[in-house]
Scaffold this motif. Structure first.
Motif, PDB file in Angstrom:
ATOM      1  N   PRO A  38       1.372  -0.622  -0.301  1.00 14.06           N
ATOM      2  CA  PRO A  38      -0.337   0.060  -0.148  1.00 14.06           C
ATOM      3  C   PRO A  38       1.371   1.582  -0.025  1.00 14.06           C
ATOM      4  O   PRO A  38       2.017   1.093   0.066  1.00 14.06           O
ATOM      5  CB  PRO A  38      -1.009  -0.323   1.208  1.00 14.06           C
ATOM      6  CG  PRO A  38      -0.014  -0.855   2.384  1.00 14.06           C
ATOM      7  CD  PRO A  38       1.225  -2.164   0.919  1.00 14.06           C
ATOM      8  N   ILE A  39       0.182   2.214  -0.390  1.00 14.94           N
ATOM      9  CA  ILE A  39       0.727   3.934  -0.381  1.00 14.94           C
ATOM     10  C   ILE A  39       0.487   4.017   1.324  1.00 14.94           C
ATOM     11  O   ILE A  39      -1.104   4.161   1.285  1.00 14.94           O
ATOM     12  CB  ILE A  39       0.134   4.763  -1.296  1.00 14.94           C
ATOM     13  CG1 ILE A  39       0.918   3.856  -2.711  1.00 14.94           C
ATOM     14  CG2 ILE A  39       0.919   5.949  -1.473  1.00 14.94           C
ATOM     15  CD1 ILE A  39       0.232   4.244  -3.557  1.00 14.94           C
ATOM     16  N   LEU A  40       0.980   4.965   2.247  1.00 13.62           N
ATOM     17  CA  LEU A  40       0.044   5.326   2.924  1.00 13.62           C
ATOM     18  C   LEU A  40       0.330   6.852   2.625  1.00 13.62           C
ATOM     19  O   LEU A  40       2.038   7.639   2.612  1.00 13.62           O
ATOM     20  CB  LEU A  40       1.234   5.343   4.536  1.00 13.62           C
ATOM     21  CG  LEU A  40       1.344   5.981   6.141  1.00 13.62           C
ATOM     22  CD1 LEU A  40      -0.088   5.136   6.560  1.00 13.62           C
ATOM     23  CD2 LEU A  40       2.046   5.245   7.368  1.00 13.62           C
ATOM     24  N   LEU A  64      -7.842  15.246  -3.687  1.00 17.04           N
ATOM     25  CA  LEU A  64      -6.936  15.300  -5.331  1.00 17.04           C
ATOM     26  C   LEU A  64      -5.940  14.552  -5.238  1.00 17.04           C
ATOM     27  O   LEU A  64      -5.468  13.732  -6.046  1.00 17.04           O
ATOM     28  CB  LEU A  64      -6.295  16.859  -4.359  1.00 17.04           C
ATOM     29  CG  LEU A  64      -5.357  17.052  -6.251  1.00 17.04           C
ATOM     30  CD1 LEU A  64      -6.126  17.830  -7.569  1.00 17.04           C
ATOM     31  CD2 LEU A  64      -4.610  18.585  -5.608  1.00 17.04           C
ATOM     32  N   THR A  65      -5.286  14.286  -4.207  1.00 13.36           N
ATOM     33  CA  THR A  65      -4.245  12.877  -4.340  1.00 13.36           C
ATOM     34  C   THR A  65      -5.251  11.649  -4.971  1.00 13.36           C
ATOM     35  O   THR A  65      -4.159  10.689  -5.499  1.00 13.36           O
ATOM     36  CB  THR A  65      -3.314  13.099  -2.964  1.00 13.36           C
ATOM     37  OG1 THR A  65      -3.000  13.560  -2.926  1.00 13.36           O
ATOM     38  CG2 THR A  65      -2.645  11.683  -2.984  1.00 13.36           C
ATOM     39  N   LEU A  66      -5.565  11.325  -4.249  1.00 11.30           N
ATOM     40  CA  LEU A  66      -6.347  10.197  -4.307  1.00 11.30           C
ATOM     41  C   LEU A  66      -7.038  10.108  -6.480  1.00 11.30           C
ATOM     42  O   LEU A  66      -6.837   9.269  -6.942  1.00 11.30           O
ATOM     43  CB  LEU A  66      -8.126  10.050  -4.028  1.00 11.30           C
ATOM     44  CG  LEU A  66      -7.171   9.528  -2.201  1.00 11.30           C
ATOM     45  CD1 LEU A  66      -8.266   9.777  -1.014  1.00 11.30           C
ATOM     46  CD2 LEU A  66      -6.493   8.245  -2.402  1.00 11.30           C
ATOM     47  N   ASN A  82      -3.823   8.364 -12.685  1.00 12.22           N
ATOM     48  CA  ASN A  82      -2.328   7.731 -13.427  1.00 12.22           C
ATOM     49  C   ASN A  82      -2.895   6.339 -13.532  1.00 12.22           C
ATOM     50  O   ASN A  82      -1.667   5.666 -13.429  1.00 12.22           O
ATOM     51  CB  ASN A  82      -1.467   8.242 -11.889  1.00 12.22           C
ATOM     52  CG  ASN A  82      -0.791   9.353 -13.354  1.00 12.22           C
ATOM     53  OD1 ASN A  82      -0.661  10.081 -14.091  1.00 12.22           O
ATOM     54  ND2 ASN A  82      -1.461  10.461 -12.147  1.00 12.22           N
ATOM     55  N   ARG A  83      -4.019   6.087 -13.435  1.00 13.54           N
ATOM     56  CA  ARG A  83      -3.793   4.214 -12.614  1.00 13.54           C
ATOM     57  C   ARG A  83      -3.001   3.814 -11.983  1.00 13.54           C
ATOM     58  O   ARG A  83      -2.484   2.502 -12.274  1.00 13.54           O
ATOM     59  CB  ARG A  83      -3.741   3.466 -14.766  1.00 13.54           C
ATOM     60  CG  ARG A  83      -5.178   3.940 -15.290  1.00 13.54           C
ATOM     61  CD  ARG A  83      -5.390   3.444 -16.193  1.00 13.54           C
ATOM     62  NE  ARG A  83      -6.268   3.617 -17.156  1.00 13.54           N
ATOM     63  CZ  ARG A  83      -6.054   4.499 -18.243  1.00 13.54           C
ATOM     64  NH1 ARG A  83      -4.661   5.097 -18.184  1.00 13.54           N
ATOM     65  NH2 ARG A  83      -7.337   4.888 -18.766  1.00 13.54           N
ATOM     66  N   ILE A  84      -3.062   4.042 -10.849  1.00 14.26           N
ATOM     67  CA  ILE A  84      -1.928   3.354  -9.621  1.00 14.26           C
ATOM     68  C   ILE A  84      -2.835   2.456  -8.751  1.00 14.26           C
ATOM     69  O   ILE A  84      -3.541   2.867  -8.216  1.00 14.26           O
ATOM     70  CB  ILE A  84      -1.497   4.757  -9.233  1.00 14.26           C
ATOM     71  CG1 ILE A  84       0.012   5.210  -9.583  1.00 14.26           C
ATOM     72  CG2 ILE A  84      -0.567   4.262  -7.576  1.00 14.26           C
ATOM     73  CD1 ILE A  84       0.503   6.663  -9.130  1.00 14.26           C
ATOM     74  N   PRO A  85      -2.578   1.553  -8.991  1.00 14.22           N
ATOM     75  CA  PRO A  85      -4.105  -0.008  -8.895  1.00 14.22           C
ATOM     76  C   PRO A  85      -3.482   0.303  -6.935  1.00 14.22           C
ATOM     77  O   PRO A  85      -3.872  -0.639  -6.292  1.00 14.22           O
ATOM     78  CB  PRO A  85      -3.418  -1.001  -9.549  1.00 14.22           C
ATOM     79  CG  PRO A  85      -2.147  -1.117  -9.738  1.00 14.22           C
ATOM     80  CD  PRO A  85      -1.421   1.099  -9.988  1.00 14.22           C
ATOM     81  N   ASN A  86      -2.320   0.275  -7.055  1.00 20.00           N
ATOM     82  CA  ASN A  86      -1.830  -0.106  -5.262  1.00 20.00           C
ATOM     83  C   ASN A  86      -2.994   0.380  -3.468  1.00 20.00           C
ATOM     84  O   ASN A  86      -3.400   1.510  -4.158  1.00 20.00           O
ATOM     85  CB  ASN A  86      -0.955   0.841  -4.435  1.00 20.00           C
ATOM     86  CG  ASN A  86       0.485   0.924  -5.519  1.00 20.00           C
ATOM     87  OD1 ASN A  86       0.357   0.686  -6.945  1.00 20.00           O
ATOM     88  ND2 ASN A  86       1.429  -0.091  -4.995  1.00 20.00           N
ATOM     89  N   PRO A  87      -3.477  -0.200  -3.218  1.00 16.65           N
ATOM     90  CA  PRO A  87      -4.168   0.697  -1.843  1.00 16.65           C
ATOM     91  C   PRO A  87      -3.616   1.726  -1.782  1.00 16.65           C
ATOM     92  O   PRO A  87      -2.304   1.561  -1.386  1.00 16.65           O
ATOM     93  CB  PRO A  87      -4.052  -0.613  -1.117  1.00 16.65           C
ATOM     94  CG  PRO A  87      -3.217  -1.711  -0.787  1.00 16.65           C
ATOM     95  CD  PRO A  87      -2.966  -1.697  -2.509  1.00 16.65           C
ATOM     96  N   VAL A  88      -4.263   2.618  -1.216  1.00 16.74           N
ATOM     97  CA  VAL A  88      -4.065   3.754  -0.492  1.00 16.74           C
ATOM     98  C   VAL A  88      -4.415   3.728   0.789  1.00 16.74           C
ATOM     99  O   VAL A  88      -5.589   3.756   1.494  1.00 16.74           O
ATOM    100  CB  VAL A  88      -4.337   5.157  -1.024  1.00 16.74           C
ATOM    101  CG1 VAL A  88      -3.600   6.029  -0.333  1.00 16.74           C
ATOM    102  CG2 VAL A  88      -3.419   5.311  -2.856  1.00 16.74           C
ATOM    103  N   VAL A  89      -3.582   4.102   1.876  1.00 17.56           N
ATOM    104  CA  VAL A  89      -3.983   4.339   3.444  1.00 17.56           C
ATOM    105  C   VAL A  89      -3.878   6.011   3.659  1.00 17.56           C
ATOM    106  O   VAL A  89      -2.651   5.802   3.454  1.00 17.56           O
ATOM    107  CB  VAL A  89      -3.247   3.113   4.165  1.00 17.56           C
ATOM    108  CG1 VAL A  89      -3.309   3.830   6.230  1.00 17.56           C
ATOM    109  CG2 VAL A  89      -3.975   1.803   4.013  1.00 17.56           C
ATOM    110  N   VAL A  90      -4.661   5.990   4.617  1.00 21.75           N
ATOM    111  CA  VAL A  90      -4.875   8.144   4.782  1.00 21.75           C
ATOM    112  C   VAL A  90      -5.015   7.873   5.981  1.00 21.75           C
ATOM    113  O   VAL A  90      -5.265   7.174   6.698  1.00 21.75           O
ATOM    114  CB  VAL A  90      -5.653   8.386   4.356  1.00 21.75           C
ATOM    115  CG1 VAL A  90      -6.464   9.850   4.733  1.00 21.75           C
ATOM    116  CG2 VAL A  90      -5.853   7.807   2.620  1.00 21.75           C
ATOM    117  N   LEU A 119       5.666   9.846  -9.425  1.00 22.55           N
ATOM    118  CA  LEU A 119       5.810   9.534  -7.892  1.00 22.55           C
ATOM    119  C   LEU A 119       5.435   7.881  -7.970  1.00 22.55           C
ATOM    120  O   LEU A 119       6.734   6.827  -7.593  1.00 22.55           O
ATOM    121  CB  LEU A 119       5.124  10.231  -6.786  1.00 22.55           C
ATOM    122  CG  LEU A 119       5.740  11.153  -5.988  1.00 22.55           C
ATOM    123  CD1 LEU A 119       4.077  11.886  -4.828  1.00 22.55           C
ATOM    124  CD2 LEU A 119       7.193  11.303  -5.558  1.00 22.55           C
ATOM    125  N   GLY A 120       4.298   7.307  -8.342  1.00 21.77           N
ATOM    126  CA  GLY A 120       4.237   6.296  -8.630  1.00 21.77           C
ATOM    127  C   GLY A 120       4.938   5.579  -9.651  1.00 21.77           C
ATOM    128  O   GLY A 120       5.395   4.214  -8.752  1.00 21.77           O
TER     129      GLY A 120
END
Length: 147
Positions: free
Chosen positions: A6-8, A19-21, A27-35, A133-134
Motif C-alpha cells: 500500500p501507499i501510506l 486531489l491526491t486520490l 494515473n491508474r496507480i493500483p496500489n491500495p492507499v491508506v490515509v 512518484l508512482g
C-alpha cells in the motif's frame, strides 16, 4: 509496479487528500492507499498500535507520502520516529508538502527523508507529479526485504 504494497498517505487537508486520490486514480496507480490524517494515525498504522492494533506490521507500505504540517504530531517528528525504529528505518518516505521553508527542507533531509516535493498548485502538474512518484517509488525503486 509493486501492487501488493500500500501507499501510506499522511495528509490532514481533505482537499489535498481528495486531489491526491484523484491523481492516483487518473494515473491508474493500483496500489491500495491508506490515509492517516495526522501524525498519531500514521505512527499507529506503521507500528500496529492504537486504532491499528493487531495489524500485520510485516506488510509495510511501498512508500509513505508525508505532509509536514500535521495536527497532534507533525511530519518531521513522524519522520524522526520512522527512522529511529529498526522496523521502519529503511521505509521510503517522500515529503509531499506545500512548505517552501528552507528549514523544513533541510530538517526533512537531515532526518532521513528520501525526497522532498512541494505540492504543485495546478491540478495537471499535480497529476504529473503523482504519476512520476508512482512510477519511481512503486515501479522502479527496489526495496529491501522486510525485517
Amino acid at each position: 509496479m509493486i501492487v501488493d504494497r500500500p501507499i501510506l498517505l499522511v495528509e490532514d487537508n481533505p482537499d489535498d487528500e481528495a486531489l491526491t486520490l484523484r491523481a492516483f486514480a487518473k494515473n491508474r496507480i493500483p496500489n491500495p492507499v491508506v490515509v492517516a490524517r495526522d501524525g498519531v494515525e500514521a505512527l499507529d498504522y506503521l507500528f500496529g498500535i492504537g486504532q491499528h492494533a493487531g495489524r500485520d506490521t510485516s506488510q509495510m507500505p511501498g512508500v509513505v507520502l508525508l505532509d509536514l504540517k500535521l495536527p497532534r504530531i507533525d511530519g518531521l517528528e513522524v519522520l524522526r520516529r520512522i527512522r529511529a525504529d529498526i522496523r521502519t528505518a529503511l521505509l521510503p518516505v517522500v515529503v509531499l508538502t506545500t512548505s517552501r521553508e528552507n528549514f523544513d527542507i533541510s530538517h526533512a533531509y537531515g532526518l532521513g527523508a528520501n525526497s522532498y516535493i512541494r505540492k504543485p498548485v495546478d491540478f495537471e502538474r499535480f497529476i504529473h507529479t503523482v504519476s512520476q512518484l508512482g512510477m519511481y517509488w512503486l515501479a522502479l525503486n527496489e526495496l529491501p526485504e522486510a525485517r
